[in-house]
Scaffold this active site. Structure first.
Site, mmCIF file in Angstrom:
data_model
loop_
_atom_site.group_PDB
_atom_site.id
_atom_site.type_symbol
_atom_site.label_atom_id
_atom_site.label_comp_id
_atom_site.label_asym_id
_atom_site.label_seq_id
_atom_site.Cartn_x
_atom_site.Cartn_y
_atom_site.Cartn_z
ATOM 1 N N LYS A 1 0.836 -1.215 0.000
ATOM 2 C CA LYS A 1 0.000 0.000 0.000
ATOM 3 C C LYS A 1 0.870 1.263 0.000
ATOM 4 O O LYS A 1 0.631 2.188 -0.781
ATOM 5 C CB LYS A 1 -0.900 -0.010 1.252
ATOM 6 C CG LYS A 1 -1.489 1.332 1.615
ATOM 7 C CD LYS A 1 -2.297 1.269 2.903
ATOM 8 C CE LYS A 1 -1.527 1.359 4.187
ATOM 9 N NZ LYS A 1 -1.169 2.709 4.662
ATOM 10 N N ASN A 2 1.872 1.292 0.882
ATOM 11 C CA ASN A 2 2.644 2.523 1.035
ATOM 12 C C ASN A 2 3.651 2.755 -0.089
ATOM 13 O O ASN A 2 4.264 3.821 -0.160
ATOM 14 C CB ASN A 2 3.341 2.550 2.404
ATOM 15 C CG ASN A 2 2.332 2.763 3.526
ATOM 16 O OD1 ASN A 2 1.176 3.097 3.276
ATOM 17 N ND2 ASN A 2 2.766 2.559 4.765
ATOM 18 N N ARG B 1 -4.432 10.650 5.130
ATOM 19 C CA ARG B 1 -3.404 11.689 5.153
ATOM 20 C C ARG B 1 -2.468 11.611 3.954
ATOM 21 O O ARG B 1 -1.916 12.626 3.526
ATOM 22 C CB ARG B 1 -2.551 11.538 6.411
ATOM 23 C CG ARG B 1 -3.321 11.558 7.682
ATOM 24 C CD ARG B 1 -2.368 11.317 8.825
ATOM 25 N NE ARG B 1 -1.282 12.267 8.769
ATOM 26 C CZ ARG B 1 -1.323 13.497 9.236
ATOM 27 N NH1 ARG B 1 -2.399 13.920 9.829
ATOM 28 N NH2 ARG B 1 -0.296 14.305 9.117
ATOM 29 N N CYS C 1 -3.965 12.643 13.932
ATOM 30 C CA CYS C 1 -4.704 11.393 13.754
ATOM 31 C C CYS C 1 -4.478 10.511 14.963
ATOM 32 O O CYS C 1 -3.807 10.915 15.915
ATOM 33 C CB CYS C 1 -4.341 10.710 12.444
ATOM 34 S SG CYS C 1 -2.854 9.739 12.514
ATOM 35 N N ARG D 1 1.346 14.350 13.757
ATOM 36 C CA ARG D 1 1.728 14.156 12.352
ATOM 37 C C ARG D 1 1.709 15.442 11.515
ATOM 38 O O ARG D 1 0.937 15.575 10.566
ATOM 39 C CB ARG D 1 0.860 13.068 11.711
ATOM 40 C CG ARG D 1 0.948 11.771 12.475
ATOM 41 C CD ARG D 1 0.226 10.642 11.798
ATOM 42 N NE ARG D 1 0.918 10.165 10.609
ATOM 43 C CZ ARG D 1 0.440 9.212 9.819
ATOM 44 N NH1 ARG D 1 -0.722 8.673 10.076
ATOM 45 N NH2 ARG D 1 1.115 8.815 8.765
ATOM 46 N N ASP E 1 5.334 0.467 12.077
ATOM 47 C CA ASP E 1 4.168 -0.251 11.543
ATOM 48 C C ASP E 1 4.127 -1.717 11.962
ATOM 49 O O ASP E 1 3.176 -2.426 11.631
ATOM 50 C CB ASP E 1 4.143 -0.155 10.010
ATOM 51 C CG ASP E 1 3.749 1.249 9.531
ATOM 52 O OD1 ASP E 1 3.274 2.046 10.350
ATOM 53 O OD2 ASP E 1 3.931 1.527 8.326
ATOM 54 N N VAL F 1 8.729 6.739 17.061
ATOM 55 C CA VAL F 1 8.414 7.463 15.821
ATOM 56 C C VAL F 1 7.143 8.300 15.991
ATOM 57 O O VAL F 1 7.116 9.486 15.667
ATOM 58 C CB VAL F 1 8.287 6.493 14.620
ATOM 59 C CG1 VAL F 1 7.874 7.242 13.356
ATOM 60 C CG2 VAL F 1 9.609 5.768 14.385
ATOM 61 N N ARG G 1 -8.328 -0.610 5.483
ATOM 62 C CA ARG G 1 -7.524 0.432 4.839
ATOM 63 C C ARG G 1 -6.234 -0.118 4.270
ATOM 64 O O ARG G 1 -5.689 0.444 3.318
ATOM 65 C CB ARG G 1 -7.173 1.536 5.845
ATOM 66 C CG ARG G 1 -8.361 2.277 6.353
ATOM 67 C CD ARG G 1 -7.937 3.416 7.220
ATOM 68 N NE ARG G 1 -7.042 4.297 6.467
ATOM 69 C CZ ARG G 1 -6.573 5.435 6.911
ATOM 70 N NH1 ARG G 1 -6.905 5.846 8.107
ATOM 71 N NH2 ARG G 1 -5.773 6.173 6.178
HETATM 72 N N1 EPU Z 1 7.203 14.519 10.848
HETATM 73 C C1 EPU Z 1 7.359 15.844 11.157
HETATM 74 N N2 EPU Z 1 7.125 16.762 10.152
HETATM 75 C C2 EPU Z 1 6.781 16.400 8.899
HETATM 76 C C3 EPU Z 1 6.629 15.040 8.596
HETATM 77 C C4 EPU Z 1 6.852 14.104 9.608
HETATM 78 O O1 EPU Z 1 7.662 16.193 12.278
HETATM 79 O O2 EPU Z 1 6.599 17.272 8.055
HETATM 80 C C5 EPU Z 1 7.438 13.504 11.904
HETATM 81 C C6 EPU Z 1 6.173 12.699 12.239
HETATM 82 O O3 EPU Z 1 5.343 13.364 13.156
HETATM 83 C C7 EPU Z 1 6.754 11.422 12.801
HETATM 84 C C8 EPU Z 1 8.040 11.245 11.981
HETATM 85 O O4 EPU Z 1 8.325 12.518 11.414
HETATM 86 O O5 EPU Z 1 7.095 11.584 14.138
HETATM 87 C C9 EPU Z 1 7.959 10.234 10.883
HETATM 88 O O6 EPU Z 1 6.753 10.384 10.155
HETATM 89 P P1 EPU Z 1 6.680 10.175 8.583
HETATM 90 O O7 EPU Z 1 6.478 11.475 7.931
HETATM 91 O O8 EPU Z 1 7.832 9.331 8.139
HETATM 92 O O9 EPU Z 1 5.334 9.334 8.439
HETATM 93 P P2 EPU Z 1 4.396 9.407 7.192
HETATM 94 O O10 EPU Z 1 5.187 9.649 5.992
HETATM 95 O O11 EPU Z 1 3.245 10.303 7.486
HETATM 96 C C10 EPU Z 1 4.558 6.876 6.524
HETATM 97 C C11 EPU Z 1 3.601 5.745 6.361
HETATM 98 C C12 EPU Z 1 3.088 5.313 7.722
HETATM 99 C C13 EPU Z 1 4.295 4.888 8.581
HETATM 100 C C14 EPU Z 1 5.309 6.041 8.657
HETATM 101 C C15 EPU Z 1 6.579 5.684 9.386
HETATM 102 C C16 EPU Z 1 2.655 6.100 4.172
HETATM 103 C C17 EPU Z 1 1.483 6.469 3.364
HETATM 104 N N3 EPU Z 1 2.506 6.155 5.504
HETATM 105 O O12 EPU Z 1 3.818 7.924 7.143
HETATM 106 O O13 EPU Z 1 2.244 4.183 7.523
HETATM 107 O O14 EPU Z 1 3.876 4.544 9.871
HETATM 108 O O15 EPU Z 1 5.658 6.469 7.322
HETATM 109 O O16 EPU Z 1 7.187 4.595 8.800
HETATM 110 O O17 EPU Z 1 3.683 5.745 3.642
HETATM 111 C C18 EPU Z 1 0.485 2.714 8.007
HETATM 112 O O18 EPU Z 1 0.672 2.186 6.905
HETATM 113 O O19 EPU Z 1 -0.262 2.206 8.887
HETATM 114 C C19 EPU Z 1 1.161 3.969 8.323
HETATM 115 C C20 EPU Z 1 0.728 4.788 9.296
#
Ligand code: EPU
Length: 434
Positions: free
Chosen positions: A22-23, A92, A116, A121, A306, A328, A398
């Site tokens: 998915k991701n 998101r 969320c 996030r 995850d 994380v 999802r």
């Molecule tokens: N963060 C910031 N600022 C930003 C972006 C992120 O502070 O602008 C922080 C977040 O709050 C968090 C950390 O950085 O503490 C890492 O978050 P990240 O941005 O890597 O998460 P994401 O990109 O929103 C993706 C996956 C998530 C997975 C995380 C971590 C997708 C669509 N989602 O989310 O997947 O948990 O990376 O590996 O790729 C899931 O599939 O259940 C899921 C939540």
């Protein structure tokens, strides 16, 4: 609302296959906005988040058609540049259309995702990077509005290796004038998959999979037909490895690439789980009782957040005490209270959970709070004594394709019951599963 009903205690055996990731599929889908063409994407999991992204693309004017697990996307210009609140609030990852829209079409209006279930996030790093590339960004009425005549290359150091942030900026930089360097970039296999797809279309990206990604901007990506097969879902595969282990089963997990799951497999082996790597699959054999092992989540190649809830389910029945730290996301321990309802002995202090393994969990009605928490509860249900009923299964929909059917096929007594049957609490009929 549907529920999942599980009768625990059956060792799983046979072969189970992970679907497409998915991701990885979500950013690849968003990236078609970077140029006109036809895109035949294979191994796309038919899960709700993917349907949400397909709907978002349709609303922007992209043609989207399914043929089994193939998704065919056609881009001939776009009709609008807006991702509405109504869709973004349900997923998101919709934020990933922001980079491609502003890079290719010069403007974007994307609802600002709120917090969320697993934490605040923020998307500040996505916005910081785009601003550094010259986008003019304002936030008004809950929407991010971005404009740029043409983005330019920049050196962008990310405070945190954000996964979707790296993907968003990598997509945007593809069409920027000049070279962009992303420092402290996310190294996840899904980032690499996106870079591979973009390079196949004429992008010039190097270093994906390392902490520094360099993108030399090009004027346009190539049109025509592009075929691409998405990688398998390492988190789904990891979830099934734990399903085999926790039920003391003997399971082959296909679509599992050990090199993408090293941190998880290392912890499982330390817990006494026997893993054997074979071509295209991993065999897992659960010990009579796993040994407690500590784990702390971290960006790839560390232990994935995850997989934290699923690993906690395993540790809940381990011999000894383990410490599981969620480093994380600040609120990703909501499954603890539900595991406690099943008899788990867990104490939470901040982002740390002290898990004292018990010999037997007991089945109970529980509530899923997010996608991976739901998976953790399913795993606990597979080994608990008696019946567990998992509510709010839409979380599972999802991101796990046909999970109930896949687990049934390897011997689990699991079924999905409709809201009506769930409400009256009827036992499943004889021969229909549990
Ligand atoms: N963060 C910031 N600022 C930003 C972006 C992120 O502070 O602008 C922080 C977040 O709050 C968090 C950390 O950085 O503490 C890492 O978050 P990240 O941005 O890597 O998460 P994401 O990109 O929103 C993706 C996956 C998530 C997975 C995380 C971590 C997708 C669509 N989602 O989310 O997947 O948990 O990376 O590996 O790729 C899931 O599939 O259940 C899921 C939540």
């Amino acid at each position: 609302m549907d529920q999942i009903v599980i009768r625990g205690g059956r060792p799983l055996s046979g072969e189970i296959t992970a679907s497409g990731a998915k991701n990885a599929a979500l950013p690849v889908m968003a990236s078609v906005l970077l140029g006109d063409g036809d895109y035949e994407l294979s191994n796309i999991p038919r899960v709700v988040d993917i349907h949400t992204m397909a709907e978002l693309l349709r609303r922007l004017g992209v043609g989207a058609q399914w043929a089994d697990n193939r998704l065919i996307l056609s881009v001939r210009g776009i009709e609008r540049c807006e991702a509405a609140y109504e869709l973004v609030k349900t997923m998101r990852a919709s934020i990933m259309v922001l980079g491609p829209l502003v890079a290719r079409w010069g403007q974007a209006r994307v609802s600002l995702p709120g917090g969320c279930a697993i934490g605040a996030r923020p998307v500040n790093l996505h916005l910081m990077g785009l601003r550094k590339m010259g986008a003019e960004i304002t936030i008004a009425h809950g929407y991010i509005e971005a404009k740029a005549s043409r983005l330019h290359g920049a050196t962008i150091a990310l405070d945190q290796p954000t996964v979707t942030g790296t993907e968003n900026l990598m997509m945007a930089a593809t069409l920027a004038q000049g070279t962009t360097v992303l420092d402290n970039a996310a190294c996840e296999p899904e980032v690499v998959d996106l870079a591979t797809f973009l390079n196949q279309r004429g992008a010039r990206i190097s270093g994906a999979g390392s902490r520094r990604i360099t993108i030399e901007g090009v004027d346009r990506l190539s049109g025509g037909l592009h075929r691409y097969t998405i990688i398998s879902d390492r988190i789904e595969a990891g979830t099934y490895l734990i399903a085999g282990a926790i039920t003391r089963g003997r399971l082959a997990v296909r679509g599992c690439r050990p090199e993408q799951l090293e941190a998880v497999m290392g912890k499982l082996e330390a817990a006494g789980v026997v893993l054997r790597k074979e071509a295209g699959r991993v065999m897992v054999e659960g010990p009579p009782r796993p040994t407690a092992v500590d784990a702390a989540t971290a960006p790839y190649p560390g232990f994935p957040t995850d997989m934290q809830a699923q690993f906690m389910a395993l540790m809940a029945v381990a011999k000894g005490q383990s410490l599981i730290s969620e480093l994380v996301f600040e609120q990703r321990l909501t499954h603890v209270a539900e595991l406690q309802r099943m008899g788990a002995q867990i104490q939470v202090q901040g982002v740390h959970a002290k898990v004292q393994g018990v010999e037997q969990l007991s089945g109970a009605p529980v509530m899923a709070s997010d996608l991976r928490a739901s998976a953790g509860l399913v795993l606990a249900g597979l080994v608990a004594d008696g019946e567990s009923r998992i509510q709010r299964v839409y979380h599972l929909d999802r991101g796990y394709e046909r999970m109930v059917e896949k687990l049934q096929a390897v011997g689990a007594a699991i079924e999905r019951v409709s809201g009506e049957r769930a409400r009256v609490g009827r036992q499943p009929e004889a021969g229909a599963g549990p």
